[in-house]
Design a protein around this motif. Structure first.
Motif, PDB file in Angstrom:
ATOM      1  N   LEU A  67       0.856  -1.190   0.000  1.00  0.00           N
ATOM      2  CA  LEU A  67       0.000   0.000   0.000  1.00  0.00           C
ATOM      3  C   LEU A  67       0.891   1.239   0.000  1.00  0.00           C
ATOM      4  N   ARG A  68       0.662   2.128  -0.993  1.00  0.00           N
ATOM      5  CA  ARG A  68       1.480   3.337  -1.118  1.00  0.00           C
ATOM      6  C   ARG A  68       0.659   4.562  -0.733  1.00  0.00           C
ATOM      7  N   ARG A  69       1.366   5.545  -0.156  1.00  0.00           N
ATOM      8  CA  ARG A  69       0.690   6.803   0.174  1.00  0.00           C
ATOM      9  C   ARG A  69       0.183   7.440  -1.117  1.00  0.00           C
ATOM     10  N   GLY A  70      -1.053   7.917  -1.071  1.00  0.00           N
ATOM     11  CA  GLY A  70      -1.675   8.508  -2.238  1.00  0.00           C
ATOM     12  C   GLY A  70      -2.510   7.535  -3.033  1.00  0.00           C
ATOM     13  N   SER A  71      -2.440   6.229  -2.693  1.00  0.00           N
ATOM     14  CA  SER A  71      -3.218   5.225  -3.422  1.00  0.00           C
ATOM     15  C   SER A  71      -4.705   5.414  -3.180  1.00  0.00           C
ATOM     16  N   THR A  72      -5.509   5.083  -4.213  1.00  0.00           N
ATOM     17  CA  THR A  72      -6.967   5.056  -4.070  1.00  0.00           C
ATOM     18  C   THR A  72      -7.364   3.639  -3.692  1.00  0.00           C
ATOM     19  N   VAL A  73      -8.186   3.525  -2.662  1.00  0.00           N
ATOM     20  CA  VAL A  73      -8.571   2.199  -2.168  1.00  0.00           C
ATOM     21  C   VAL A  73     -10.084   2.106  -2.057  1.00  0.00           C
ATOM     22  N   ARG A  74     -10.558   0.866  -2.052  1.00  0.00           N
ATOM     23  CA  ARG A  74     -11.964   0.593  -1.745  1.00  0.00           C
ATOM     24  C   ARG A  74     -12.026   0.205  -0.269  1.00  0.00           C
ATOM     25  N   ALA A  75     -12.788   0.959   0.489  1.00  0.00           N
ATOM     26  CA  ALA A  75     -12.892   0.726   1.931  1.00  0.00           C
ATOM     27  C   ALA A  75     -14.263   0.119   2.231  1.00  0.00           C
ATOM     28  N   GLU A  76     -14.284  -1.085   2.763  1.00  0.00           N
ATOM     29  CA  GLU A  76     -15.553  -1.772   3.027  1.00  0.00           C
ATOM     30  C   GLU A  76     -15.597  -2.260   4.472  1.00  0.00           C
ATOM     31  N   VAL A  77     -16.603  -1.804   5.187  1.00  0.00           N
ATOM     32  CA  VAL A  77     -16.811  -2.188   6.580  1.00  0.00           C
ATOM     33  C   VAL A  77     -17.431  -3.580   6.631  1.00  0.00           C
ATOM     34  N   HIS A  78     -17.050  -4.374   7.635  1.00  0.00           N
ATOM     35  CA  HIS A  78     -17.665  -5.682   7.862  1.00  0.00           C
ATOM     36  C   HIS A  78     -19.143  -5.449   8.190  1.00  0.00           C
ATOM     37  N   ARG A  79     -19.995  -5.763   7.235  1.00  0.00           N
ATOM     38  CA  ARG A  79     -21.421  -5.401   7.323  1.00  0.00           C
ATOM     39  C   ARG A  79     -22.125  -6.065   8.512  1.00  0.00           C
ATOM     40  N   GLY A  80     -21.897  -7.367   8.686  1.00  0.00           N
ATOM     41  CA  GLY A  80     -22.577  -8.076   9.766  1.00  0.00           C
ATOM     42  C   GLY A  80     -22.214  -7.534  11.136  1.00  0.00           C
ATOM     43  N   ARG A  81     -20.909  -7.288  11.360  1.00  0.00           N
ATOM     44  CA  ARG A  81     -20.472  -6.739  12.657  1.00  0.00           C
ATOM     45  C   ARG A  81     -21.085  -5.368  12.912  1.00  0.00           C
ATOM     46  N   ARG A  82     -21.098  -4.521  11.874  1.00  0.00           N
ATOM     47  CA  ARG A  82     -21.656  -3.177  12.053  1.00  0.00           C
ATOM     48  C   ARG A  82     -23.149  -3.240  12.352  1.00  0.00           C
ATOM     49  N   LEU A  83     -23.895  -4.074  11.624  1.00  0.00           N
ATOM     50  CA  LEU A  83     -25.335  -4.168  11.861  1.00  0.00           C
ATOM     51  C   LEU A  83     -25.633  -4.639  13.288  1.00  0.00           C
ATOM     52  N   ASP A  84     -24.881  -5.637  13.750  1.00  0.00           N
ATOM     53  CA  ASP A  84     -25.074  -6.111  15.124  1.00  0.00           C
ATOM     54  C   ASP A  84     -24.700  -5.024  16.129  1.00  0.00           C
ATOM     55  N   THR A  85     -23.627  -4.292  15.828  1.00  0.00           N
ATOM     56  CA  THR A  85     -23.203  -3.209  16.722  1.00  0.00           C
ATOM     57  C   THR A  85     -24.257  -2.111  16.773  1.00  0.00           C
ATOM     58  N   GLN A  86     -24.814  -1.756  15.608  1.00  0.00           N
ATOM     59  CA  GLN A  86     -25.862  -0.733  15.572  1.00  0.00           C
ATOM     60  C   GLN A  86     -27.078  -1.156  16.399  1.00  0.00           C
ATOM     61  N   ALA A  87     -27.455  -2.419  16.283  1.00  0.00           N
ATOM     62  CA  ALA A  87     -28.606  -2.906  17.058  1.00  0.00           C
ATOM     63  C   ALA A  87     -28.330  -2.780  18.552  1.00  0.00           C
ATOM     64  N   ASN A  88     -27.130  -3.145  18.968  1.00  0.00           N
ATOM     65  CA  ASN A  88     -26.791  -3.051  20.387  1.00  0.00           C
ATOM     66  C   ASN A  88     -26.698  -1.604  20.857  1.00  0.00           C
ATOM     67  N   HIS A  89     -26.239  -0.704  19.973  1.00  0.00           N
ATOM     68  CA  HIS A  89     -26.122   0.697  20.384  1.00  0.00           C
ATOM     69  C   HIS A  89     -27.512   1.318  20.598  1.00  0.00           C
ATOM     70  N   THR A  90     -28.403   1.096  19.656  1.00  0.00           N
ATOM     71  CA  THR A  90     -29.769   1.619  19.848  1.00  0.00           C
ATOM     72  C   THR A  90     -30.411   0.975  21.072  1.00  0.00           C
TER      73      THR A  90
END
Length: 881
Positions: A547-570
């Motif tokens: 990975l080089r500085r200035g590179s364009t990347v695709r950033a993808e969050v772990h969907r299942g973990r985030r959805l479960d985290t959102q449910a617990n936060h609410t």
């Protein structure tokens, strides 16, 4: 004679003056300095503006004024030991201040200060002194221009008149205003400025941040110089009210009067007990404000300092005759004096009362237990011919049992002994050094100098992940290896993106995980943090490519973990609302943790929840989940949000603009929150509490699961019930009856065993075991393991069989030995059961005693029990004479 301004009027006059001169009046921040792990407590007015001064945070104003709650009782600024013995030291105080963020500079700051002290407060110019940094000719000239006499302007060096935020960073000269309080103006000399005594006191410090110091010590002019000023409200109030001591101003009067009423003795400022009154008054303020801001007494960090403050007040209370709880009865006088200015004192009063009462009761018990322990040790020293309680031992009592040194000295003095104070201080200093190193180590683990450098260069990250879990064109603007900033990254490291869908850990919600991909490469995001404001750091492992500085990347969050985290936060918001509904408003949040697998919620409450309360809380939360209410969020001004009833988490840092999360448009819940949430409550699925326990005095913790994790829990419960029902050979609904029948049969069998054991123990051996010592029957027996009550019953049974005689029983149980002696009533004038066990107990490394007819001892050496029983006839013979 003109009426002297009250402290309230003094505070308001300051704020009104600066408001009239274009300053935003900013409310005091919490005493817990949110977002700044380098501070134990808020100790200056500028703390809440630190990120503004450093350029990390932008606000919609460039001038501000405030009256800030401050505590100085730990760390670099620690006034604790001086409190009570000087006229001006406090642990809790208010700091008045005005601030310029690249707006005005020295000329206006000095003009404002001159007008406030001479026109607003009308202080006589002949009592004022003005100090400037040695080579700050500008400040000296500006003081003369506004009206100060040149002879009243004094120059001092870096120690007194130069300020720095740290070893590097913003710094600059400062100018102070001092005031002579003495009666004889002929003694108002320059030597008393920054000199000994309290005749001339510092009132106000004006800091001119005009340089930035680099690592080499070189100073560079700042492009936008700033102003930070601070003036102690209590000192200014004392001056304008014409009193020499801060403790003589009006806001202390009701507190001191209440202490006097409770102690049933007058407050005499110059008397022997004056310091005790002042310590209790000051520490009551500090304790109440800290508790109201969410600090809980504990054995570490802020909680430990709070505990020291409370215990120091209780210790001084002993000199006034208080024994037990009394501080909690002083606090209402403080609430009545300052509750309207700081409403959290009133709204959090149930929590403050509960936690303070618990802490007082705990320390009273500590002293009761400690008195016995220390007493034994002092007895041992006296018997050994010693004269001093060792420093190591004194520190043990202090660290393990919380007994302060001066109380240990008090106990020792009563016994004609001394305490090795030097040895104690050496151990205490070593412990402090370890604590400081631990604190520094924790900071280094969380923050790196490179993070500060990136932020100072303007490197920042925009969070765009509330709605989207993936971003196609994020740019890697900075890369950090474990050792330094780099241009290319392989293996472990940190990545900063210009925009990111990854949520950085904050507000109890853990950081996101996921994947970064680019042409020819892939990295796993293991954690996301925000070490400094505005900078989101992704902790990654590069698995493929470079990975080089200035590179364009695709950033993808772990969907299942985030959805479960959102449910617990609410769900935590729904839980908070349910606690208020079931327990009342005093059940306030004290912390939380939101993970994909579970949620944890800490709240102020003094006792374990009843089963029906836990069920009621679960029911309320699940009702709100099934109602499928909408969850919405909007940006609002902080004061607007508070006016709308939004709840804020104590210790969290909020800017001028805040994000407000509402459930059912606020009908169910409305909280200030920057975290991630579901769209509708129905998305949570279901809520189940898995544990409820105490974690500190007056603080409970609920752990719970939702959605997928809750379903998995229910399935596990189902498996356990199926197995239990199968073993009992009944259906699910028949388990309670089957368990009750099983328990009833078990109790019956236990009674049968108890009876058989007693029958065997009391019947075995017969007359052959009975000895005669000096004409008295003696039965000595090694008893099988049984309950203590059963052992006493056995002794009574055997004593009854003897009709006249003595019974000595020994019983081993695990790592303990028990000796029991019983004497018939006709023999108690000749021999005491208590004396028998006292002489036998040392054999099994124990102690004991009791009545003449029945006594018991316990020991730590069950292997020596046969020796003790063999010794019994000799002991009885000696006692019978």
């Amino acid at each position: 004679m003109a009426k002297k301004p009250t402290t309230r009027e003094t505070r308001q006059a300051f704020l009104d003056y600066f408001a009239a001169h274009g300053h935003r009046v900013v409310p005091s921040s919490s005493l817990i300095p949110a977002g700044d792990a380098t501070l134990l407590f808020t100790n200056a007015g500028m703390n809440q503006f630190k990120d503004v001064f450093l350029g990390r945070e932008q606000r919609d104003y460039t001038r501000a004024t405030s009256s800030q709650k401050c505590v100085r009782a730990g760390g670099k600024h620690n006034d604790l030991d001086n409190v009570g013995y000087t006229t001006r030291h406090h642990t809790f105080f208010e700091m008045l201040g005005n601030f310029s963020f690249g707006d005005y500079f020295k000329a206006d700051a000095i003009r404002f200060a001159w007008e406030v002290v001479t026109k607003v407060y009308r202080l006589p110019v002949e009592r004022l002194w003005f100090t400037v940094f040695t080579d700050d000719d500008d400040a000296a000239r500006l003081w003369e221009e506004v009206g100060a006499a040149s002879g009243r302007i004094l120059r001092f060096g870096e120690k007194d008149n130069f300020w720095a935020m740290g070893e590097t960073g913003p710094c600059g000269p400062c100018s102070e205003i001092h005031y002579y309080q003495g009666e004889d103006l002929k003694r108002n000399t320059a030597e008393k400025v920054n000199g000994p005594g309290d005749d001339t006191v510092e009132l106000w410090n004006l800091v001119f941040m005009q340089y930035e110091r680099d690592a080499a010590g070189h100073m560079h002019p700042l492009p936008k110089p700033c102003v930070d000023t601070g003036a102690g409200l209590e000192r200014i109030a004392a001056v304008v009210q014409g009193v020499r001591s801060n403790y003589d101003i009006d806001i202390f009067a009701p507190i001191l009067a209440r202490i006097s009423e409770l102690a049933q003795r007058p407050y005499e400022p110059g008397g022997e007990l004056g310091p005790a009154f002042r310590v209790i008054a000051d520490h009551t303020r500090a304790a109440a404000f800290l508790l109201a801001d969410g600090v809980v007494p504990s054995n570490e960090g802020r909680g430990y300092v709070l505990r020291r403050i409370v215990r120091r007040a209780l210790r001084y209370g002993r000199t006034l005759g208080f024994d037990g709880v009394f501080l909690v009865d002083v606090v209402p006088a403080l609430v009545g004096t300052m509750g309207d200015v700081y409403p959290e004192l009133a709204t959090r009063w149930p929590v403050v009362e509960q936690l303070l009462r618990t802490e007082e009761e705990k320390f009273s018990r500590t002293l009761n237990v400690g008195t016995d322990l220390v007493g034994r040790e002092l007895d041992r020293i006296k018997k050994a011919g010693g004269g001093v309680l060792g420093g190591e031992t004194a520190f043990y009592f202090y660290e393990t049992h919380g007994i302060p040194l001066d109380i240990l000295e008090e106990f020792a003095q009563e016994e004609g002994l001394g305490v090795d104070r030097a040895g104690f201080e050496a151990r205490l200093e070593a412990a402090r050094a370890r604590g400081q190193e631990s604190w520094k180590g924790e900071l280094l683990a969380r923050f790196r100098e490179e993070h500060e450098q990136l932020a100072s260069r303007g490197v920042a990250s925009e969070f765009v992940g509330y709605q989207d879990f993936a971003l196609e064109d994020a740019k890697a603007v900075a890369l950090l290896s474990p050792k330094a900033e780099v241009d290319m990254l392989t293996g472990e490291g940190e990545v900063v993106l210009d925009r990111t869908p990854y949520y950085a850990e904050a507000g109890g919600q853990i950081g996101d995980q996921g994947v970064l991909t680019w042409k020819g490469g892939r990295a796993i995001v293991r954690d996301t943090q925000r070490p400094v404001p505005g900078l989101v750091v992704h902790h990654v492992t590069v698995e493929e490519g470079v990975l080089r500085r200035g590179s364009t990347v695709r950033a993808e969050v772990h969907r299942g973990r985030r959805l479960d985290t959102q449910a617990n936060h609410t769900a935590t918001h729904l839980l908070h609302a349910a606690l208020h509904r079931v327990l009342g408003p005093s059940a306030q949040q004290a912390g939380s943790l939101v993970e994909p697998e579970r949620l944890r919620f800490d709240f102020s409450w003094g006792q374990p929840l009843l089963p029906e309360q836990t069920e009621a809380i679960e029911t309320v939360v699940n009702q709100n989940i099934r109602a499928n209410f909408p969850v919405s969020w909007q940006l609002m001004k902080l004061e607007e949000a508070r006016a709308a009833g939004a709840m804020a988490l104590f210790g969290e840092k909020y800017g001028e603009d805040v994000r407000v999360v509402s459930v059912a448009e606020g009908a169910v819940s409305r909280e200030l929150c920057g975290g991630c949430h579901v769209r509708r409550t129905g998305d949570i699925g279901v809520f189940k509490i898995t544990a409820e326990r105490g974690i500190a005095a007056g603080v409970r913790r609920i752990e719970a699961v939702t959605g997928r994790a809750a379903v998995e829990l229910f399935q596990e419960y189902q498996r356990i019930l199926r197995q239990a029902a199968g073993r009992a050979n009944v259906a699910f609904d028949g388990l309670p009856v089957a368990i009750e029948a099983h328990d009833r049969r078990l109790r019956e069998l236990e009674q049968e065993i108890k009876g058989l054991k007693l029958k065997f123990a009391s019947g075995a051996g017969g007359e052959a075991e009975v000895q005669e010592v000096r004409g008295v029957k003696l039965l000595v027996r090694d008893a099988p393991e049984m309950a203590a009550a059963e052992l006493r019953t056995l002794a009574d049974t055997l004593r009854g069989k003897l009709k006249s005689g003595i019974v000595v029983l020994g019983m081993a149980s695990g790592n303990t030995a028990t000796l029991l002696a019983a004497v018939t009533d006709d023999l108690t004038p000749r021999i005491s059961a208590g004396e028998i066990v006292k002489r036998l107990a040392p054999v099994v490394d124990g102690r004991g005693g009791g009545k003449a007819s029945l006594a018991q001892a316990g020991g730590k050496a069950p292997a020596k029990l046969p020796d003790a029983l063999r010794l019994a006839p000799k002991v009885v013979e000696e006692l019978l004479g």
